[in-house]
Scaffold this active site. Structure first.
Site, PDB file in Angstrom:
ATOM      1  N   CYS A  90     -23.260 -78.013 -31.176  1.00 27.25           N
ATOM      2  CA  CYS A  90     -24.627 -77.623 -30.898  1.00 27.25           C
ATOM      3  C   CYS A  90     -25.097 -77.949 -29.483  1.00 27.25           C
ATOM      4  O   CYS A  90     -24.666 -77.313 -28.545  1.00 27.25           O
ATOM      5  CB  CYS A  90     -25.558 -78.189 -31.953  1.00 27.25           C
ATOM      6  SG  CYS A  90     -27.045 -77.188 -32.102  1.00 27.25           S
ATOM      7  N   HIS A 121     -23.545 -78.236 -37.703  1.00 27.15           N
ATOM      8  CA  HIS A 121     -23.741 -79.676 -37.946  1.00 27.15           C
ATOM      9  C   HIS A 121     -23.425 -79.971 -39.408  1.00 27.15           C
ATOM     10  O   HIS A 121     -22.920 -79.165 -40.138  1.00 27.15           O
ATOM     11  CB  HIS A 121     -25.223 -80.017 -37.778  1.00 27.15           C
ATOM     12  CG  HIS A 121     -25.764 -79.967 -36.405  1.00 27.15           C
ATOM     13  ND1 HIS A 121     -25.531 -80.939 -35.482  1.00 27.15           N
ATOM     14  CD2 HIS A 121     -26.581 -79.063 -35.814  1.00 27.15           C
ATOM     15  CE1 HIS A 121     -26.208 -80.630 -34.380  1.00 27.15           C
ATOM     16  NE2 HIS A 121     -26.838 -79.510 -34.564  1.00 27.15           N
TER      17      HIS A 121
HETATM   18  N1  GLN Z   1     -31.779 -78.479 -28.389  1.00 23.39           N
HETATM   19  C1  GLN Z   1     -30.870 -77.422 -28.648  1.00 23.39           C
HETATM   20  C2  GLN Z   1     -31.531 -76.229 -29.332  1.00 23.39           C
HETATM   21  O1  GLN Z   1     -32.533 -76.328 -29.812  1.00 23.39           O
HETATM   22  C3  GLN Z   1     -29.716 -77.934 -29.507  1.00 23.39           C
HETATM   23  C4  GLN Z   1     -30.171 -78.398 -30.847  1.00 23.39           C
HETATM   24  C5  GLN Z   1     -29.088 -79.143 -31.625  1.00 23.39           C
HETATM   25  O2  GLN Z   1     -28.186 -79.797 -31.086  1.00 23.39           O
HETATM   26  N2  GLN Z   1     -29.201 -79.089 -32.941  1.00 23.39           N
HETATM   27  O3  GLN Z   1     -30.983 -75.193 -29.382  1.00 23.39           O
END
Ligand code: GLN
Length: 250
Positions: A93, A194
C-alpha cells in the site's frame, strides 16, 4: 540457512498490522529450519545493496508517508540494485506507492518515491475500501488467488508494458477501473492488499522465502517442505468469500 531481511520504516509504515507479514515470514522460515534475521532500516540508516535477501515495507497514512518519503527517495540506487540483484521485495500500500516515482497526496503535495516500480499514484476523492480478491500467476502455469483488504485514496497507474501482480476478481485494485492490482518486477511485488496479507496467503509467503533463499544461496533455491496450512487456507477462503460477496470492481 538464513534469510536477511530489511524492514523499511517499521515505526512509520505499519497500518493494518502490516508488521504481521514479518511474523509470518519468520514462522514459516523457522518451521523449515531457516533463520530470519530482520534489520529495521529507518530514517538515515544505512541500506547496503546486497546486504539483504528480502526487503519489506508496509502501508501508512499520507502523514507518515510524507515523513519518510525524502529519506526513501534517495535510496533509489540501493533499492534498484537490490531488485536487479534478485532480492525478494514485498511492498504494501503506502510503501508500494512510494516505490513508484511519486505519490500525490490528498493535499496535492508530490511525495517523491524511490522510482524502482514503473508506476505513479495520485490520491483521488474516494477511498477504495474493502476485501479484495486477485488471480495471480507468479509461477507460470500455477494460477492462484490472493485475498486481502484494501483501503486507499491513491489511484495507481502502471506504465505501459508493466506487469501487474494480478487480475482483480473482486474489489478495486490499482485504480478501480483497469481490472489489475499491484505490480511485479522480477522477485519484487507491490500490492494494495493489507490484512496483514501473508497469514491468509501462505503461497506468497513461501514464494518470497524461496526467492530470498535463492538470492542468499547464489541462485540455488532449496525446496521448502510443505506445511499443514489448514488454518491459513480457511482464512483465505473466508476473506475470498467476503470479497466475492462484494462482487465486481466497484
Ligand atoms: N495513504 C495512502 C492512500 O491513502 C496509502 C494508504 C495505506 O497504506 N493503506 O492511498
Amino acid at each position: 540457512m538464513k534469510v536477511r531481511v530489511a524492514h523499511l520504516y517499521p515505526e512509520y509504515l505499519n497500518i493494518y498490522a502490516d508488521r504481521g507479514n514479518i511474523a509470518v515470514l519468520e514462522s514459516r522460515a523457522r518451521w523449515r529450519g531457516v533463520e530470519l534475521e530482520v534489520q529495521a532500516v529507518s530514517l538515515g540508516d544505512e541500506l547496503r545493496p546486497g546486504a539483504h535477501d528480502l526487503l519489506y515495507i508496509g502501508g501508512g497514512q499520507d502523514r507518515e508517508q510524507a515523513l519518510i518519503a525524502p529519506d526513501l527517495a534517495v535510496r533509489r540506487e540501493a533499492i534498484g540494485e537490490a531488485i536487479a540483484g534478485g532480492a525478494a521485495v514485498l511492498a504494501v500500500c503506502g510503501g508500494y506507492q512510494l516505490f513508484g516515482r511519486f505519490y500525490r497526496d490528498r493535499d496535492g503535495a508530490d511525495l517523491p518515491g524511490a522510482g524502482v516500480f514503473p508506476l505513479e499514484t495520485v490520491a483521488g476523492e474516494r477511498r477504495m475500501i474493502g476485501d479484495c480478491l486477485l488471480e495471480c500467476e507468479l509461477v507460470p502455469g500455477a494460477r492462484t488467488t490472493l485475498a486481502g483488504f484494501e483501503n486507499h485514496a491513491g489511484v495507481t497507474r502502471l506504465d505501459a508494458g508493466a506487469e501487474p501482480l494480478g487480475r482483480v476478481v473482486a474489489g478495486y485494485g490499482n485504480d478501480g477501473a483497469s481490472g489489475f492490482e499491484g505490480v511485479r518486477v522480477g522477485n519484487a511485488v507491490g500490492t494494495y492488499l493489507h490484512g496483514p496479507l501473508l497469514p491468509r496467503n501462505p503461497w506468497l509467503a513461501d514464494w518470497l522465502l524461496e526467492r530470498a533463499l535463492e538470492h542468499g544461496n547464489g541462485g540455488a533455491a532449496p525446496e521448502l517442505a510443505a506445511l499443514p496450512d489448514d488454518l491459513e487456507r480457511e482464512a483465505h477462503a473466508v476473506a475470498a468469500g467476503r470479497a466475492r460477496s462484494r462482487g465486481g470492481r466497484s
